[in-house]
Scaffold this motif. Sequence first.
Motif, short mmCIF file in Angstrom:
data_model
loop_
_atom_site.label_atom_id
_atom_site.label_comp_id
_atom_site.label_asym_id
_atom_site.label_seq_id
_atom_site.Cartn_x
_atom_site.Cartn_y
_atom_site.Cartn_z
N ASN A 154 75.28 4.76 67.18
CA ASN A 154 75.85 4.79 65.83
C ASN A 154 76.98 3.78 65.71
OD1 ASN A 154 78.30 6.01 66.84
ND2 ASN A 154 77.32 8.02 66.73
N VAL A 155 77.52 3.65 64.53
CA VAL A 155 78.54 2.62 64.25
C VAL A 155 79.75 2.76 65.16
CG1 VAL A 155 80.22 1.84 62.53
CG2 VAL A 155 77.85 2.24 61.86
N ARG A 156 80.25 3.96 65.31
CA ARG A 156 81.45 4.15 66.13
C ARG A 156 81.19 3.80 67.59
NH1 ARG A 156 85.60 9.32 65.93
NH2 ARG A 156 87.23 8.38 67.23
N GLU A 157 80.02 4.17 68.10
CA GLU A 157 79.67 3.87 69.49
C GLU A 157 79.56 2.37 69.73
OE1 GLU A 157 77.06 7.86 70.65
OE2 GLU A 157 76.10 6.17 69.63
N ILE A 158 79.00 1.65 68.76
CA ILE A 158 78.88 0.19 68.90
C ILE A 158 80.26 -0.45 68.88
CG2 ILE A 158 77.96 -1.93 67.90
CD1 ILE A 158 75.68 -0.24 66.72
N LEU A 159 81.10 -0.03 67.94
CA LEU A 159 82.45 -0.58 67.84
C LEU A 159 83.23 -0.33 69.13
CD1 LEU A 159 83.35 0.38 64.17
CD2 LEU A 159 83.13 -1.94 65.07
N GLU A 164 86.26 -2.59 69.50
CA GLU A 164 86.77 -2.66 68.12
C GLU A 164 86.70 -1.30 67.43
OE1 GLU A 164 88.21 -5.04 66.64
OE2 GLU A 164 87.70 -6.89 67.68
N GLU A 165 86.91 -0.23 68.19
CA GLU A 165 86.75 1.11 67.62
C GLU A 165 87.70 1.36 66.45
OE1 GLU A 165 86.23 5.74 69.15
OE2 GLU A 165 87.26 4.29 70.43
N ARG A 166 88.84 0.69 66.42
CA ARG A 166 89.80 0.88 65.33
C ARG A 166 89.18 0.55 63.97
NH1 ARG A 166 91.79 -4.14 63.87
NH2 ARG A 166 91.15 -5.83 65.28
N LYS A 167 88.17 -0.32 63.98
CA LYS A 167 87.54 -0.73 62.72
C LYS A 167 86.65 0.36 62.13
CE LYS A 167 87.82 -5.70 63.38
NZ LYS A 167 87.10 -7.00 63.49
N TYR A 168 86.45 1.42 62.91
CA TYR A 168 85.65 2.54 62.38
C TYR A 168 86.34 3.17 61.18
CZ TYR A 168 82.86 6.82 62.27
OH TYR A 168 82.03 7.84 61.88
#
Length: 255
Positions: A154-159, A164-168
């Motif tokens: 999912n988006v958070r896992e990819i970030l 770049e998890e902060r961009k979630y």
Amino acid sequence: MKSSNHILYISGLIDDGIKVFLDKINNYPNRKYESIVESRLIINLCIRHFESINKIAKEPELLPSAMILSRSLFESALIIIWLLYPNDIFISESRYLSRLKDYEIWISKQIKFNKLLGWDSEKFHLEKDAINNFRNKIQELLEKKGNKEENSKNVREILKEIGEERKYLYYKMLSNYTHGNYYSTRIYKKNLGVDSVFGEFIENIDWLFIYSITWPIFELASEILVLRASKGKCTQVYSHEFKNKIRKALELKNI
């Protein structure tokens, strides 16, 4: 409401950046690997989204639509990064297969839904069988090279994977406009209850927010795509001058 000259300046820079990318990627028509082919298709979506956002920017009151497009652009660019992020192209191919598998699952759900409604699903069955056969053949080849089946993320896992998890948080803010959540209506009302003030409270900073989220992720996705398509030969897509120019344009102090 009129668009600010600075927001239109940013949209012009992005148009220029897209042209630079297309000039680069067209030099490398790499169709050997499915992950690269799929990424080129996905980035077409990103470009069309950007072109739409830039047109909408001329009518800034249409901000909600731009927010929805930005969310789709962000997520699509992120998929490209996830597909091509590994240095090993065969891991990328395994990730591509996970994308096909997800589509198979989606088709299965459509078939199940059609059955409940008494609708014909022959075309879905044929497509599912074709994809399944294709995926299994590639998976067999990858397993011979020692590559295991990958699961989609999912988006958070990819970030998180790319640091770049902060961009979630930004992605979730954009998602509010897609789902019509309370946050998205703040542009039409201030305060609560008897203190409510109604109107259309769209500011240039809202537009800067859109571009400051979408361009950096697109830039990274496009650079990785050119790098992989060129087999490492092209390590620079955008000049340092252009990168500095657009980064300065996206700074908050300009609004």
